[in-house]
Design an enzyme around this catalytic site. Structure first.
Site, PDB file in Angstrom:
ATOM      1  N   PHE A 272       0.248 -36.956  45.345  1.00 26.85           N
ATOM      2  CA  PHE A 272      -0.346 -35.478  46.059  1.00 26.85           C
ATOM      3  C   PHE A 272       0.408 -34.513  45.222  1.00 26.85           C
ATOM      4  O   PHE A 272       0.213 -33.080  45.914  1.00 26.85           O
ATOM      5  CB  PHE A 272       0.933 -35.440  47.263  1.00 26.85           C
ATOM      6  CG  PHE A 272       0.318 -36.813  47.929  1.00 26.85           C
ATOM      7  CD1 PHE A 272      -0.437 -37.566  48.817  1.00 26.85           C
ATOM      8  CD2 PHE A 272       2.141 -37.551  48.025  1.00 26.85           C
ATOM      9  CE1 PHE A 272       0.079 -38.330  49.375  1.00 26.85           C
ATOM     10  CE2 PHE A 272       1.998 -38.377  48.647  1.00 26.85           C
ATOM     11  CZ  PHE A 272       1.241 -38.971  49.290  1.00 26.85           C
ATOM     12  N   GLY A 499      -3.276 -44.656  44.411  1.00 28.51           N
ATOM     13  CA  GLY A 499      -3.192 -44.369  46.543  1.00 28.51           C
ATOM     14  C   GLY A 499      -4.392 -44.256  46.485  1.00 28.51           C
ATOM     15  O   GLY A 499      -4.491 -44.874  47.521  1.00 28.51           O
ATOM     16  N   THR A 500      -5.105 -43.929  45.949  1.00 28.92           N
ATOM     17  CA  THR A 500      -6.514 -43.194  46.042  1.00 28.92           C
ATOM     18  C   THR A 500      -7.506 -44.716  47.128  1.00 28.92           C
ATOM     19  O   THR A 500      -8.050 -44.398  47.449  1.00 28.92           O
ATOM     20  CB  THR A 500      -6.915 -42.018  45.278  1.00 28.92           C
ATOM     21  OG1 THR A 500      -6.682 -42.537  44.320  1.00 28.92           O
ATOM     22  CG2 THR A 500      -6.667 -40.752  46.216  1.00 28.92           C
ATOM     23  N   ALA A 542     -13.202 -39.484  41.676  1.00 27.47           N
ATOM     24  CA  ALA A 542     -13.717 -40.634  42.032  1.00 27.47           C
ATOM     25  C   ALA A 542     -15.130 -40.356  41.967  1.00 27.47           C
ATOM     26  O   ALA A 542     -16.053 -41.396  41.314  1.00 27.47           O
ATOM     27  CB  ALA A 542     -13.461 -40.285  44.259  1.00 27.47           C
ATOM     28  N   ARG A 679     -21.389 -38.266  50.214  1.00 18.06           N
ATOM     29  CA  ARG A 679     -21.866 -39.827  50.123  1.00 18.06           C
ATOM     30  C   ARG A 679     -20.754 -40.485  49.722  1.00 18.06           C
ATOM     31  O   ARG A 679     -19.840 -39.835  49.637  1.00 18.06           O
ATOM     32  CB  ARG A 679     -22.731 -39.987  48.672  1.00 18.06           C
ATOM     33  CG  ARG A 679     -23.569 -41.586  49.224  1.00 18.06           C
ATOM     34  CD  ARG A 679     -23.935 -42.326  47.911  1.00 18.06           C
ATOM     35  NE  ARG A 679     -23.997 -43.490  47.556  1.00 18.06           N
ATOM     36  CZ  ARG A 679     -24.430 -43.962  46.611  1.00 18.06           C
ATOM     37  NH1 ARG A 679     -24.914 -43.153  45.086  1.00 18.06           N
ATOM     38  NH2 ARG A 679     -24.247 -45.429  45.710  1.00 18.06           N
ATOM     39  N   PRO A 683     -15.833 -46.778  53.311  1.00  8.98           N
ATOM     40  CA  PRO A 683     -15.570 -45.385  53.956  1.00  8.98           C
ATOM     41  C   PRO A 683     -14.316 -45.717  54.250  1.00  8.98           C
ATOM     42  O   PRO A 683     -13.515 -44.929  55.537  1.00  8.98           O
ATOM     43  CB  PRO A 683     -15.907 -46.095  55.272  1.00  8.98           C
ATOM     44  CG  PRO A 683     -17.582 -46.617  54.444  1.00  8.98           C
ATOM     45  CD  PRO A 683     -17.393 -46.949  53.118  1.00  8.98           C
ATOM     46  N   LYS A 752     -18.738 -36.132  47.406  1.00 11.28           N
ATOM     47  CA  LYS A 752     -18.064 -34.653  47.194  1.00 11.28           C
ATOM     48  C   LYS A 752     -16.661 -35.464  47.645  1.00 11.28           C
ATOM     49  O   LYS A 752     -15.898 -35.819  47.608  1.00 11.28           O
ATOM     50  CB  LYS A 752     -18.306 -33.702  48.643  1.00 11.28           C
ATOM     51  CG  LYS A 752     -20.111 -33.547  48.917  1.00 11.28           C
ATOM     52  CD  LYS A 752     -20.388 -32.063  49.363  1.00 11.28           C
ATOM     53  CE  LYS A 752     -20.867 -32.233  50.695  1.00 11.28           C
ATOM     54  NZ  LYS A 752     -20.917 -30.936  51.271  1.00 11.28           N
ATOM     55  N   VAL A 754     -12.415 -35.590  48.842  1.00  9.50           N
ATOM     56  CA  VAL A 754     -12.455 -36.340  49.893  1.00  9.50           C
ATOM     57  C   VAL A 754     -10.685 -36.928  50.790  1.00  9.50           C
ATOM     58  O   VAL A 754     -10.588 -35.974  51.770  1.00  9.50           O
ATOM     59  CB  VAL A 754     -13.128 -37.926  50.076  1.00  9.50           C
ATOM     60  CG1 VAL A 754     -11.669 -38.882  50.986  1.00  9.50           C
ATOM     61  CG2 VAL A 754     -14.107 -39.093  50.272  1.00  9.50           C
ATOM     62  N   GLU A 756      -9.013 -34.744  49.634  1.00 11.57           N
ATOM     63  CA  GLU A 756      -8.036 -33.187  49.545  1.00 11.57           C
ATOM     64  C   GLU A 756      -7.874 -32.398  51.044  1.00 11.57           C
ATOM     65  O   GLU A 756      -7.441 -31.940  51.352  1.00 11.57           O
ATOM     66  CB  GLU A 756      -7.715 -32.411  48.710  1.00 11.57           C
ATOM     67  CG  GLU A 756      -7.069 -32.978  47.248  1.00 11.57           C
ATOM     68  CD  GLU A 756      -6.729 -31.669  46.070  1.00 11.57           C
ATOM     69  OE1 GLU A 756      -5.380 -31.796  46.244  1.00 11.57           O
ATOM     70  OE2 GLU A 756      -7.344 -31.427  45.618  1.00 11.57           O
TER      71      GLU A 756
HETATM   72  N1  MCN Z   1     -13.624 -41.520  48.149  1.00 14.94           N
HETATM   73  C1  MCN Z   1     -14.870 -41.930  48.509  1.00 14.94           C
HETATM   74  N2  MCN Z   1     -16.396 -41.638  48.763  1.00 14.94           N
HETATM   75  C2  MCN Z   1     -15.874 -40.075  48.117  1.00 14.94           C
HETATM   76  C3  MCN Z   1     -14.883 -39.786  47.348  1.00 14.94           C
HETATM   77  C4  MCN Z   1     -13.895 -40.313  47.922  1.00 14.94           C
HETATM   78  O1  MCN Z   1     -14.983 -43.155  49.294  1.00 14.94           O
HETATM   79  N3  MCN Z   1     -17.242 -39.945  47.803  1.00 14.94           N
HETATM   80  C5  MCN Z   1     -12.352 -41.697  47.973  1.00 14.94           C
HETATM   81  C6  MCN Z   1     -12.023 -43.252  47.173  1.00 14.94           C
HETATM   82  O2  MCN Z   1     -11.086 -44.442  47.527  1.00 14.94           O
HETATM   83  C7  MCN Z   1     -11.434 -42.114  46.115  1.00 14.94           C
HETATM   84  C8  MCN Z   1     -10.591 -41.598  47.377  1.00 14.94           C
HETATM   85  O3  MCN Z   1     -11.549 -41.388  48.579  1.00 14.94           O
HETATM   86  O4  MCN Z   1     -10.697 -43.143  45.381  1.00 14.94           O
HETATM   87  C9  MCN Z   1     -10.253 -39.907  46.776  1.00 14.94           C
HETATM   88  O5  MCN Z   1     -11.026 -38.749  46.222  1.00 14.94           O
HETATM   89  P1  MCN Z   1     -10.975 -37.832  45.767  1.00 14.94           P
HETATM   90  O6  MCN Z   1      -9.889 -36.888  46.207  1.00 14.94           O
HETATM   91  O7  MCN Z   1     -12.193 -37.837  46.138  1.00 14.94           O
HETATM   92  O8  MCN Z   1     -10.805 -37.866  44.309  1.00 14.94           O
HETATM   93  P2  MCN Z   1      -9.591 -38.357  43.827  1.00 14.94           P
HETATM   94  O9  MCN Z   1      -9.535 -39.997  43.154  1.00 14.94           O
HETATM   95  O10 MCN Z   1      -9.444 -37.232  42.137  1.00 14.94           O
HETATM   96  O11 MCN Z   1      -8.317 -38.202  44.291  1.00 14.94           O
HETATM   97  C10 MCN Z   1      -7.121 -37.293  44.186  1.00 14.94           C
HETATM   98  C11 MCN Z   1      -6.820 -36.084  45.791  1.00 14.94           C
HETATM   99  C12 MCN Z   1      -5.704 -35.594  45.178  1.00 14.94           C
HETATM  100  S1  MCN Z   1      -5.873 -34.338  44.139  1.00 14.94           S
HETATM  101  C13 MCN Z   1      -4.302 -35.391  45.866  1.00 14.94           C
HETATM  102  S2  MCN Z   1      -3.577 -34.689  46.257  1.00 14.94           S
HETATM  103  C14 MCN Z   1      -4.140 -36.785  46.568  1.00 14.94           C
HETATM  104  C15 MCN Z   1      -5.321 -37.256  47.680  1.00 14.94           C
HETATM  105  O12 MCN Z   1      -6.500 -37.316  46.358  1.00 14.94           O
HETATM  106  N4  MCN Z   1      -3.750 -37.292  46.122  1.00 14.94           N
HETATM  107  C16 MCN Z   1      -3.424 -38.882  47.101  1.00 14.94           C
HETATM  108  N5  MCN Z   1      -5.027 -38.286  48.328  1.00 14.94           N
HETATM  109  C17 MCN Z   1      -3.631 -39.545  47.969  1.00 14.94           C
HETATM  110  N6  MCN Z   1      -3.719 -40.500  48.391  1.00 14.94           N
HETATM  111  C18 MCN Z   1      -2.409 -41.388  48.370  1.00 14.94           C
HETATM  112  N7  MCN Z   1      -2.283 -42.855  48.803  1.00 14.94           N
HETATM  113  N8  MCN Z   1      -1.105 -40.704  47.224  1.00 14.94           N
HETATM  114  C19 MCN Z   1      -2.360 -39.859  46.571  1.00 14.94           C
HETATM  115  O13 MCN Z   1      -0.689 -39.345  45.569  1.00 14.94           O
HETATM  116 MO1  MOS Z   2      -4.773 -32.664  43.820  1.00 13.60          MO
HETATM  117  S1  MOS Z   2      -3.140 -31.434  44.532  1.00 13.60           S
HETATM  118  O1  MOS Z   2      -4.322 -31.482  43.222  1.00 13.60           O
HETATM  119  O2  MOS Z   2      -3.245 -33.107  42.716  1.00 13.60           O
END
Ligand code: MCN
Ligand code: MOS
Length: 790
Positions: A272, A499-500, A542, A679, A683, A752, A754, A756
């Site tokens: 996070f 975990g994302t 992502a 997009r 989901p 876009k 997701v 945060e």
């Molecule tokens: N996703 C999707 N479609 C999109 C974008 C994303 O389905 N258009 C889904 C995907 O499964 C992707 C996830 O959402 O893996 C997160 O995508 P996104 O937030 O867009 O980008 P990041 O992969 O960079 O994720 C980082 C974001 C951040 S910055 C924090 S803070 C955070 C978060 O993710 N910390 C997390 N979610 C978290 N979830 C878990 N379980 N643990 C954390 O520490």
């Molecule tokens: Mo998320 S707080 O930008 O790692």
């Protein structure tokens, strides 16, 4: 309802279960024959469960400190017990006498740690504080000694026997106390029109001070690492949101070249934001391992994590809105600050949302820093946007009440048709659709707007709403796709999954192009030996990695078809590449789809080993320096307003609370979040992300608060027993709706932000619901019962 379905929201979503994103409808899986494999193929837009899920729940995912190795020594940290002053002596005799103790490092007797070039000036990365390198005590709970022993128990016992002597000096613990400084950040000032004059002349005005306390990320996997040297090469197993960034900081600390450092982080048990950069204890582990010539494991205890690194800083915002009698905003005046460390800087830009959410002809917004004796605060889910939305979205509710207007109607009247701050059009802004979808599913039209007007027995019922947004940030990165001779595919990237769902969506991206069931795609992540990727932060990874993998997979497909047609060893040689297609994992003649060769057989027939395709998302002509900097600093991150358009994700949050009239206890009864994340790649995982954000927002609204003892600067609730986070019993039925459409101007494949986005605006929506239930406006988070019954 029909309107909702047109936006791709399934009826099941309306029941609060699963949401089918618009993207899924817009993007049917392609190139599939009517074969059993079809069901198994999960391209982008499908909803397979987390690929790493089974490994995690069955204990087979190996976290950093679970790595086993020979001669592993254990290190335990000692932290300061005063908030400011100097270390004047350390008594280590008793500690050294404990059996198994290998070394005790103290201020004045510690291996050298050099200054690192942090990747984000003004970010949470610690720049000026280097542990044990000087005698200055900057906060209570600062690392002041390190014990290394054969076992963890021996190190823990010895650490308890280290006696540190301090010469105390006056600390500034409370940023609101007299004498606490303010440093304005000019670069965060925003202004247009004449905001103060317009405010003074406005027929309707509201003003409030909105505050949020210190909040902690508290991932279930606490911070812990293993550092192991082999000659002058160092491997660090460290939970990290960005292995490339961690590598460059560690290399600087240890004064070795980046090529000598490997950072490994295949699994991260939540972060996070607090695992974006390696924290000072990692420097100690690396330095100690080099000194004693053995691998060292260093795990912070849970209480030590509260002062071993930051957490969201305390924030304070004074915000005034002026409007005409029809509810049109005429002025916004905003002044905020966040606490930061004495000599390290973390910025929580409280005006990230204020200038862009609503149309307003006059605006003035400033942000300052308030240095106090604290560990440098850090990033925490939606840093900036989160407190910023809390203030503006609460203030809008106050304005609606002052006008006697539906808060949703007020937001629609002030809808920002373009980005006023950047003076640019939005790429897409389906916030109207989010309001409509959320309101419909929630039943907002049934709300009676007067506070205290809805109740059931002793329970006051409150309905509240708020908007949210998060920018689309972008960086370039590399990915590799390997097609093997058994027909399986491997995707390789240094990007991480905390975990994302990175493992899952990258498998989907490759499966889609290579027409394989996602189960035949193996994804390897989280190691600086892999093709480098930027951080999983700012909700950018992502979109970035899916694009890089898509590109690499397309390159692999092209090469496969080319080889199938033109290599004399290919059973299909002599065909034209243009006449061949890839389907079901077979290369087939387009006009005779029943013929064809399994990709694995083709690769075996070619006899050259696995087919490796690499692609990146750098601009053509990117230099080595561009690549180096992208993997070393944030400065190469592409702003949401780059390219002449403004790219953001949007959301609308609706909540119902029940407040016990006598006791002031607040329960959230249901939550509906409607999201425009463009997009959606998966989901199920996007829903899980949005839900996670909403649950964190619930904790922020009602429970979370780091309490500092004003006399000593000590964090008094530094444990999961005392620092409250939302647990299952706090969490109501949650409905998530996707209203996005693919936004190909924002990102290559149309997604876009997701992860945060889910938290932004939630605390305001809950506070607004509490006001609606009780008539009490609480502007100071968390909303606890004593603030309601006082
Ligand atoms: N996703 C999707 N479609 C999109 C974008 C994303 O389905 N258009 C889904 C995907 O499964 C992707 C996830 O959402 O893996 C997160 O995508 P996104 O937030 O867009 O980008 P990041 O992969 O960079 O994720 C980082 C974001 C951040 S910055 C924090 S803070 C955070 C978060 O993710 N910390 C997390 N979610 C978290 N979830 C878990 N379980 N643990 C954390 O520490
Ligand atoms: Mo998320 S707080 O930008 O790692």
């Amino acid at each position: 309802m029909n309107d909702l379905l047109r936006h791709g929201i399934s009826r099941r979503a309306l029941l609060g279960t699963v949401t089918a994103g618009a993207a899924a409808a817009a993007l049917p899986a392609r190139g599939l024959g009517k074969r059993p494999a079809r069901a198994a193929l999960a391209g982008l837009g499908a909803a397979p469960p987390r690929a790493d899920g089974f490994l995690k729940v069955s204990g087979r995912a190996t976290y950093a400190v679970e790595h086993r190795m020979e001669r592993l020594a254990h290190a335990v940290i000692v932290q300061s017990t005063v908030p400011a002053g100097r270390v004047v002596g350390t008594e280590t005799g008793a500690a050294r006498a404990v059996p198994g103790v290998l070394a005790v490092y103290t201020v004045g007797a510690a291996p050298r740690i050099a200054k690192a070039e942090v990747f984000s000036k003004g970010g949470a990365a610690t720049e000026n504080f280097l542990p044990l390198q000087d005698d200055l005590v900057r906060w209570n709970g600062q690392h002041v000694a390190l014990v290394v022993a054969e076992t963890f128990e021996q190190a823990t016992e010895a650490a308890a026997l280290v006696r540190v002597e301090y010469q105390e000096s006056k600390a500034v613990v409370d940023p609101e106390a007299a004498g606490a400084g303010r440093t304005p950040l000019d670069k965060l000032s925003v202004a247009w029109g004449d905001a103060q004059a317009a405010l003074d002349a406005a027929p309707v005005r509201v003003e409030g001070v909105y505050t949020t306390p210190r909040e902690y990320n508290l991932p279930i996997e606490p911070h812990a690492c293993i550092a192991a040297w082999e000659g002058d090469s160092l491997t660090v197993w460290e939970p990290s949101q960005w292995v490339a960034g961690a590598r460059s900081i560690i290399a600087d600390w240890m004064r070795v070249g980046v090529e000598k450092v490997r950072v490994v982080s295949p699994f991260v048990g939540g972060a996070f934001g607090c695992k974006v950069s390696p924290h000072p204890h990692v420097a100690l582990a690396c330095a100690a391992a080099r000194e004693i010539g053995r691998p060292v494991k260093l795990a912070l205890t849970r209480p030590q994590t509260f002062t071993g690194y930051g957490g969201r800083p305390r924030t304070h915002q004074r915000l005034s809105l002026g409007a005409d009698r029809n509810g049109r905003l005429v002025s916004v005046v905003h002044d905020g600050w966040n606490e930061t460390a004495i000599d390290d800087v973390h910025v929580e830009p409280c005006n990230a949302v204020t200038p862009i959410m609503y149309a307003v002809p006059n605006l003035a917004s400033r942000h300052s820093l308030a240095p106090v004796n604290t560990v440098n605060p850090g990033w925490f889910r939606a840093p900036g946007e989160n407190p910023s939305a809390f203030a503006i979205e609460t203030a809008m509710d106050e304005l609606a009440h002052a006008l006697g207007m539906d808060p949703l109607e007020l937001r629609l009247r002030n809808y920002a048709e373009f980005d006023q701050q950047a003076k640019l059009p939005w790429t897409t802004r389906r916030l109207r659709e989010a309001y409509a979808a959320g309101a419909e599913v929630f039943g907002w039209s049934q709300r009676s707007h007067e506070p205290r007007s809805m109740r059931e027995g002793r329970e006051l019922i409150g309905w509240g709403m708020a908007s949210g947004t998060y920018p689309v940030r972008r960086s370039a990165g590399d990915a590799e796709v390997v097609v093997k001779d058994d027909g399986s595919v491997e995707v390789r990237s240094a990007g991480i999954d905390m975990g994302t769902g990175t493992y899952t969506i990258l498998a989907q991206a490759a499966a889609e192009v290579l027409t394989m069931p996602a189960g035949r795609v193996r994804v390897v992540l989280g190691d600086t030996d892999l093709p480098l990727a930027p951080l999983a932060g700012g909700s950018q990874l992502a979109n970035l990695l899916v694009a890089a993998v898509d590109k690499a997979a397309r390159a692999a497909r092209e090469r496969l078809l080319d080889l199938a047609a033109n290599d004399p060893r290919s059973p299909l040689s002599g065909a034209r590449a243009n006449d061949l297609v890839l389907s079901d994992g077979h290369v087939r003649p387009a006009r005779n789809a029943s013929k064809g060769i399994f990709v694995g057989d083709l690769i075996r027939a070619l006899g050259d080993g696995p087919l490796v395709a690499r692609a990146d998302t750098f601009k053509p002509g990117a230099t080595e320096d561009d690549r180096r900097l992208t993997n070393q600093t944030f400065q190469r991150m592409i702003a949401p307003t780059d390219g002449g358009v403004s790219a953001h994700a949007w959301s609308a949050q609706f909540v119902e609370v029940r407040v016990d009239e006598d006791f002031g206890t607040v329960r959230v009864r249901r939550m509906v979040g409607a999201f425009d994340s463009g997009r959606v790649y998966n989901p199920r995982l996007a829903r899980s992300q949005w839900m996670g954000g909403m649950i964190m927002g619930l904790g922020q609204a009602l429970l979370e608060e780091g309490s500092t003892d004003p006399r000593t600067g000590r964090i008094v609730n530094a444990s999961l027993a005392d620092y409250l986070v939302a647990v299952n019993a706090d969490v109501p039925e949650i409905t998530t709706l996707s209203v996005g459409v693919p936004d190909l101007t924002a990102t290559a494949l149309g997604g876009k932000a997701v992860g945060e986005l889910g938290i932004v605006g939630v605390a305001a929506a809950i506070g607004n619901a509490v006001f609606h239930a009780t008539g009490r406006r609480v502007r100071d988070l968390p909303i606890t019962l004593e603030k309601l019954i006082a």
